[in-house]
Design an enzyme around this catalytic site. Structure first.
Site, PDB file in Angstrom:
ATOM      1  N   GLY A 658       0.824  -1.204   0.000  1.00  0.00           N
ATOM      2  CA  GLY A 658       0.000   0.000   0.000  1.00  0.00           C
ATOM      3  C   GLY A 658       0.851   1.243   0.000  1.00  0.00           C
ATOM      4  N   GLY A 660       0.441   5.954   0.244  1.00  0.00           N
ATOM      5  CA  GLY A 660      -0.400   7.127   0.420  1.00  0.00           C
ATOM      6  C   GLY A 660       0.457   8.351   0.660  1.00  0.00           C
ATOM      7  N   VAL A 665       3.412   1.200   2.737  1.00  0.00           N
ATOM      8  CA  VAL A 665       3.179   0.122   3.692  1.00  0.00           C
ATOM      9  C   VAL A 665       3.763  -1.163   3.108  1.00  0.00           C
ATOM     10  CG1 VAL A 665       1.473  -1.182   5.007  1.00  0.00           C
ATOM     11  CG2 VAL A 665       1.063   1.228   4.496  1.00  0.00           C
ATOM     12  N   ASP A 778     -11.313  10.212  10.632  1.00  0.00           N
ATOM     13  CA  ASP A 778     -11.119   9.849   9.220  1.00  0.00           C
ATOM     14  C   ASP A 778     -11.723   8.467   8.954  1.00  0.00           C
ATOM     15  OD1 ASP A 778     -10.368  10.245   6.611  1.00  0.00           O
ATOM     16  OD2 ASP A 778      -8.288   9.628   6.905  1.00  0.00           O
TER      17      ASP A 778
END
Length: 989
Positions: A658, A660, A665, A778
């Site tokens: 992952g 962002g 990650v 969030d």
């Protein structure tokens, strides 16, 4: 009087028992003894009567538990028994090495609700007819014994039975028609026996399998069943998800009624002698695995287009289909992972688009008549590893993409006769891949004496629980994928609440029935041996299917080896060598003491280093603001940069899972004292100020909260300018990934309810049980992650806020944080943050679960779309926006809603709409949301029972490592991680 076995005190039952070891006379003698002791209470009589029955079992069996002594089984806590007052309600002696027969006295334990004698390979003889006297029985498990003879027709008396497993014995005869009386049974497994005859259906005088409307599992495979499959055996009122009839002697046509089973997920009819054409399967839109191979089927290939969103595995091999070319729908099965169509008379060109399917891993099309040039297209799917086109008529090959690390087999085609390809690896016989095995490399050359084995986590010699896992229809064919089998290992030790890595698997092979066989060893958490109750607990988890394998492994069954307890066998015979060894070991004790002292000092220094490494946080707060001050750590472990570098193979791209704005990650495997634990490592981007704030915030928050629906923080690294957080690994990705179909998991309605309820519990814990309360800020589908069992866990606390400065105002003043589409409009306008801001975001998530759409898609806002549809035409308006993967909706009145397979839909929609009210005061609290979702479950226990634990009783605080599978109780809405209850997991497969 019959001489008592050692430890058996027959005289405790009074002086009336002569020849009481003759099982058929137990009831007579107990009654006579009662009449002579008229002054005793009914309670004492009842205890003695049950004790007499158990004594009869004890005389009939060898190796009963050592503590079976005394006249009061319940008061003396006989091992393997569960009592309710003076009534024995459960008898569980799985994997106890019992030898002998099952006496008819078992019928005297009239209050039994659960009977589990599985994996006792020397329990022989017939199953007694008296078992039909156990009218309260809910669970009957006799797996992996050596019972012979017929299935007693008296089983039909057990109207409360829900789980019946008689598989892997030596039972013969026919399936008794009385099985049709088991109206409550959802699991029927008589596989792997020698059962013959035909499938029983209802007649004017008896009921048959067609009346088992509650059944979800028909496991009748690996028998000698004959005749046709009666059309009556399937109907639209049934809820079957597994129909396993493979490896029998069935003939005739496949009945068209099988197309009525809209809930079906796995259909295995392979390895029979079925004939004729395949009927329409258009309504099987939930099916994930279809096995029709090795029959005598004719006509056209079945049209599988309607299954394109769910079908993972299809095998139509070795039939006589008359199709000339590969059908067009073949390249449109978006969820397909494995295609096996060997020897089915296909010709022409292999469809190039087939190889671009996003989930496809293996294609096996050997022994057909494909010709012309093999064109694999410009884009090959990212998962594709194996293509077998051997022995076709392919003249040439046109490959436009890099096939590195992919296997293409063309041996036996004209293309391999050309000089350009004859030496190419595609024209060589396939080399058998080495079978995966749990690594023991860190143990060096150390070995153990039988029956001990090396624990892969500690390299200690222990006696493991072992046996063979047999997966009936895994949805993959590539056995070289290490990560797949690492996830299997992880799912086992996590499900059984073991330390990380205390599981060893090896020796994979596909047997003659096309089942995947895997050797399994489960090691003790401490000491040389497992305790007896541990062995019983593991056996129950595997026989009752409370352990759920990862979905891609499909249905399974397990056969345990005999377990050697302390004192059995020759393990503890003190030979001369052993005595010398003990003497040497004693001489080393003093050195061990010094070693332990040194280790303790080293660990203390490590802890001091962790504190030192946290000090740089203080420098971030020089200018004030959120990040000022060092984080307050409560249990998070410090990792060195080198440890995490090794865990991720130097942060290799292959381990990235992952990314962002904060960074990337990685998946990692910890070594050393962590024993191979799989983790997720979030590595912040260099010089990211926002990352620094989030980094500190997540450490502070996650180190103080512990709940089974919150992602657990394991530790952190702050070294060499690096900011890394180490979490538990969530193998099934985010809710968003699953709704989009990226993971290939079938997200049916039950699983979506399970996920919604789990994430609601996590948020409710943050709001009402954390001290001080926490606002996530969030909430979105990307921050809800799913573990091996699809348990939802809320993640990413980088912008979360402690409610410590509300000052009685009911809100916290805060700059706007969150994600567009999920942002509370009232918070956006006023900058006043409350728990109801999380509720709004969760309402958007519920709408995503319902529709599978993004919050903002093609300029349309999901909240407005759902509210508009509901306001325009009530629930009927919702049908246009519900995820079509769930169902092809008709009119959604209350009756059709149930028929549509989405029970509780109206309540679910109303909860979602209330959560996204413009004014925070009009939204429910998260605890209210939890209760409403629980209400859906409790109203539809028959649907959601396999997914949700809806008991409100408090969780056990027992820290026994296998209490999760021994305790059949539930847990309240706010079970903390570490509370041992039966996991709320995916339905048995």
């Amino acid at each position: 009087m019959v001489p008592a076995k050692e430890g058996i005190q027959v005289e405790d039952l009074g002086k009336g028992y002569s020849n009481w070891g003759q099982n058929q006379k137990t009831h007579k003698h107990a009654t006579a003894w009662h009449n002579r002791r008229q002054g005793e209470s009914q309670h004492s009589y009842f205890l003695s009567f049950q004790a007499a029955a158990l004594r009869a079992l004890q005389l009939a069996w060898e190796n009963t538990p050592p503590n079976w002594k005394g006249a009061d089984p319940c008061g003396s806590n006989w091992e393997g028994l569960t009592c309710n007052g003076s009534k024995i309600t459960s008898l569980s002696l799985s994997t106890m090495n019992l030898k002998g027969t099952l006496p008819s006295d078992i019928g005297s334990l009239s209050d039994l609700q659960s009977l589990d004698l599985s994996y006792n390979k020397e329990l022989t003889g017939h199953i007694p007819n008296s078992i039909g006297q156990l009218l309260h029985l809910d669970t009957l498990i006799l797996i992996g014994c050596a019972f012979t003879g017929s299935i007693p027709s008296e089983l039909g008396n057990l109207r409360n039975l829900t789980f019946l497993a008689l598989n892997s014995n030596k039972l013969s005869g026919e399936i008794p028609a009385s099985i049709g009386n088991l109206e409550q049974v959802y699991w029927l497994d008589i596989a792997d026996n020698e059962i013959g005859g035909t499938l029983p259906v209802s007649t004017a005088t008896s009921r048959g399998l067609d009346k088992l409307f509650a059944a979800k599992h028909f496991h009748l495979n690996k028998n000698q069943l004959e005749g046709t499959i009666p059309p009556e055996i399937f109907n639209s009122d049934m809820q079957l998800i597994h129909v396993l009839f493979d490896n029998n002697r069935l003939t005739g046509e496949i009945p068209s009624t099988i197309g009525l089973l809209s809930s079906l997920e796995v259909l295995k009819l392979d390895r029979n002698s079925l004939q004729g054409s395949v009927p329409s399967l258009r309504n099987l839109t939930q099916i994930m695995e279809l096995h029709l191979s090795n029959n005598k089927l004719e006509g056209r290939l079945p049209d599988l287009f309607e299954m394109r969103h769910s079908l993972n595995y299809v095998d139509l091999s070795n039939n006589s289909f008359t199709e000339s070319e590969a059908p067009a729908w073949l390249a449109k099965l978006q969820s397909l992972t494995t295609l096996v169509m060997e020897n089915v008379n296909l010709e022409g060109q292999v469809p190039p688009d087939l190889f671009s399917l996003p989930q496809l891993q293996s294609v096996k099309l050997r022994n057909n008549s494909f010709s012309m040039t093999l064109n694999m297209g410009a884009t090959i799917g990212p998962q594709l590893q194996y293509v077998d086109l051997e022995y076709n008529d392919i003249r040439d090959i046109d490959i436009r993409t890099n096939l590195y690390r992919r296997t293409i087999l063309l041996l036996g085609n004209p293309a391999c006769e050309s000089s350009s390809l004859s030496s190419n690896r595609v024209c060589r016989p396939r080399q058998t891949d080495a079978s995966y095995s749990t690594s023991l490399s860190k143990c060096g050359t150390k070995s153990c004496h039988t029956p001990e084995k090396l624990n892969p986590a500690t390299c200690e010699c222990q006696v493991p629980f072992s046996g063979e896992l047999m997966f009936v229809s895994p949805s993959f064919s590539d056995l070289s994928n290490e990560s797949r089998f690492e996830s299997l290992e992880s799912s086992i030790w996590r499900n059984l609440r073991l330390p990380a890595g205390y599981v060893f698997i090896c020796c994979f092979h596909i047997d003659g029935h096309n089942y995947l066989n895997i050797q399994l060893q489960i090691f003790p958490p401490e000491g040389k041996h497992l305790k007896r109750k541990d062995v019983q607990g593991i056996g129950f988890a595997l026989s009752k299917q409370t352990y759920k394998a990862p979905l891609e492994f499909g249905p399974y069954y397990f056969l345990a080896d005999s377990y050697i307890f302390p004192g059995e066998g020759n393990l503890y015979s003190l030979t001369t060598g052993a005595i010398i060894g003990i003497a040497v070991a004693s001489a080393l004790v003093i050195f061990t003491i010094f070693g332990v002292s040194y280790y303790a000092v080293k660990q203390k220094r490590r802890a001091e280093m962790a504190i030192e490494f946290s000090k740089p946080f203080a420098s971030w707060g020089a200018s004030g603001g959120e990040s000022s001050g060092a984080p307050k750590l409560k249990g998070a472990r410090w990792f060195s940069f080198q440890e995490l570098k090794m865990a991720t193979d130097n942060f290799s791209e292959a381990n990235q899972i992952g990314s962002g704005g904060y960074g990337k990650v990685y998946k990692g495997i910890l070594t050393g004292s962590s024993g191979g634990e799989m983790v997720a490592i979030k590595r912040a981007q260099e010089s990211s100020l926002q990352g620094s704030t989030e980094f500190k915030n997540e450490i502070e928050l996650l180190s103080r909260v512990h709940h089974k629906n919150l992602v657990a923080l394991i530790g952190f690294c702050f070294e060499q300018g690096e900011q890394m957080l180490v979490y538990e690994y969530m193998s099934n990705g985010s809710l968003r990934d699953n709704l989009s179909g990226k993971t290939g998991i079938n997200m049916n309605w039950g699983r979506r309810i399970h996920i919604a309820l789990g994430s609601a519990k996590g948020l409710s814990y943050l709001h009402e049980h954390a001290n001080p309360p926490i606002i996530h800020r969030d909430v979105k589908s990307e921050n809800i992650l799913l573990d091996d069992n699809l348990t939802a866990k809320v993640a990413d606390f980088g912008v979360s806020k402690l409610v410590v400065d509300a000052g009685g105002k009911g809100h916290v003043s805060s700059e706007i944080k969150g994600t567009l589409g999920y942002l509370d409009p009232e918070y956006y306008m006023t900058q006043k943050l409350t728990e109801k801001s999380d509720v709004y975001g969760f309402g958007v998530v519920l709408m995503e679960i319902l529709t599978a759409r993004h919050p903002i898609e093609r300029g349309k806002y999901i909240v407005r779309e759902v509210k508009g549809a509901l306001g325009m035409d009530g629930m009927k308006g919702v049908k246009e926006i519900v995820d079509p993967v769930l169902i092809q909706l008709r009119d959604l009145d209350s009756e059709a809603e149930s028929q549509a397979g989405l029970p509780g839909l109206e309540t679910f929609v109303n909860v979602a709409v209330r959560c996204v009210e413009d004014g925070a005061a009009n939204r429910p609290s998260m605890s209210e949301v939890v209760k409403e979702l629980e209400a859906i479950v409790s109203q539809h226990k028959d649907v959601y029972g396999p997914y949700i634990n809806y008991s409100s009783s408090l969780a056990s605080t027992d820290t026994h490592p296998y209490a999760a599978v021994l305790n059949k109780g539930g847990g309240d809405f706010f079970d903390y991680s570490g509370a041992f209850t039966v996991p709320s997991t995916v339905e048995p497969k």
